[in-house]
Design a protein around this motif. Structure first.
Motif, mmCIF file in Angstrom:
data_model
loop_
_atom_site.group_PDB
_atom_site.id
_atom_site.type_symbol
_atom_site.label_atom_id
_atom_site.label_comp_id
_atom_site.label_asym_id
_atom_site.label_seq_id
_atom_site.Cartn_x
_atom_site.Cartn_y
_atom_site.Cartn_z
ATOM 1 N N SER A 15 0.811 -1.224 0.000
ATOM 2 C CA SER A 15 0.000 0.000 0.000
ATOM 3 C C SER A 15 0.844 1.274 0.000
ATOM 4 N N GLN A 16 2.152 1.160 0.204
ATOM 5 C CA GLN A 16 3.004 2.348 0.183
ATOM 6 C C GLN A 16 3.402 2.696 -1.251
ATOM 7 N N THR A 17 4.163 3.781 -1.373
ATOM 8 C CA THR A 17 4.637 4.237 -2.676
ATOM 9 C C THR A 17 6.102 3.874 -2.853
ATOM 10 N N SER A 19 9.546 4.448 -4.632
ATOM 11 C CA SER A 19 10.210 5.593 -5.246
ATOM 12 C C SER A 19 11.654 5.225 -5.572
ATOM 13 N N ARG A 68 -1.211 4.347 -11.388
ATOM 14 C CA ARG A 68 -0.364 4.315 -10.187
ATOM 15 C C ARG A 68 1.030 4.897 -10.406
ATOM 16 N N THR A 69 1.310 5.362 -11.622
ATOM 17 C CA THR A 69 2.685 5.724 -11.984
ATOM 18 C C THR A 69 2.865 7.220 -12.183
ATOM 19 N N GLN A 83 7.780 6.956 -9.331
ATOM 20 C CA GLN A 83 6.932 6.724 -8.169
ATOM 21 C C GLN A 83 5.789 5.806 -8.592
ATOM 22 N N SER A 85 2.551 3.980 -6.849
ATOM 23 C CA SER A 85 1.759 4.032 -5.620
ATOM 24 C C SER A 85 0.989 2.735 -5.377
ATOM 25 N N SER A 86 0.522 2.609 -4.173
ATOM 26 C CA SER A 86 -0.350 1.488 -3.777
ATOM 27 C C SER A 86 0.231 0.139 -4.191
#
Length: 123
Positions: A15-17, A19, A68-69, A83, A85-86
């Motif tokens: 669930s985090q991003t 990077s 998500r990108t 990055q 996400s999720s």
């Protein structure tokens, strides 16, 4: 000689991003007409293109990951950043940055690659 080097955390929680940063040396990321991509390879699977940021700053993402990108750049540091996400465990992969001059669309042919960095998504 252009060199690319990925950097970032090797472990990300679900669930985090995620990077990652790609640092480029030997050439500028604003030089016409190069495209700077992120690509990944999940364990036991083939390469998957994630997206690119062009010399102009324009971005283009894989439709399957677009929601998500985000890819951005810091021209003062000659770096570009991914990055995602999720994240879920399905995002576990070796992540690569690469350069090509293939134009905005179509199959990409890379001339320089980073060595890749393993990212594991796990709690």
């Amino acid at each position: 000689q252009v060199q690319l080097q990925e950097s970032g955390p090797g472990l990300v929680k679900p669930s985090q991003t995620l990077s990652l940063t790609c640092t480029v040396s030997g050439g500028s990321i604003t030089t016409n007409y190069y495209y700077w991509s992120w690509i990944r390879q999940p364990p036991g699977k083939g390469l998957e293109w994630i997206g690119y940021i062009a010399y102009s700053g324009n971005t283009y993402y894989s439709p399957s990951l677009k929601s998500r990108t985000s890819i951005s750049r810091d021209t003062s540091k000659n770096q570009f950043t991914l990055q995602l996400s999720s994240v879920t465990p399905e995002d576990t992969a070796v992540y690569y940055c690469a350069r090509d001059a293939s134009g905005p669309l179509g199959e990409r042919e890379y001339d320089y690659w980073g060595q890749g960095t393993q990212v594991t998504v796990s709690s």
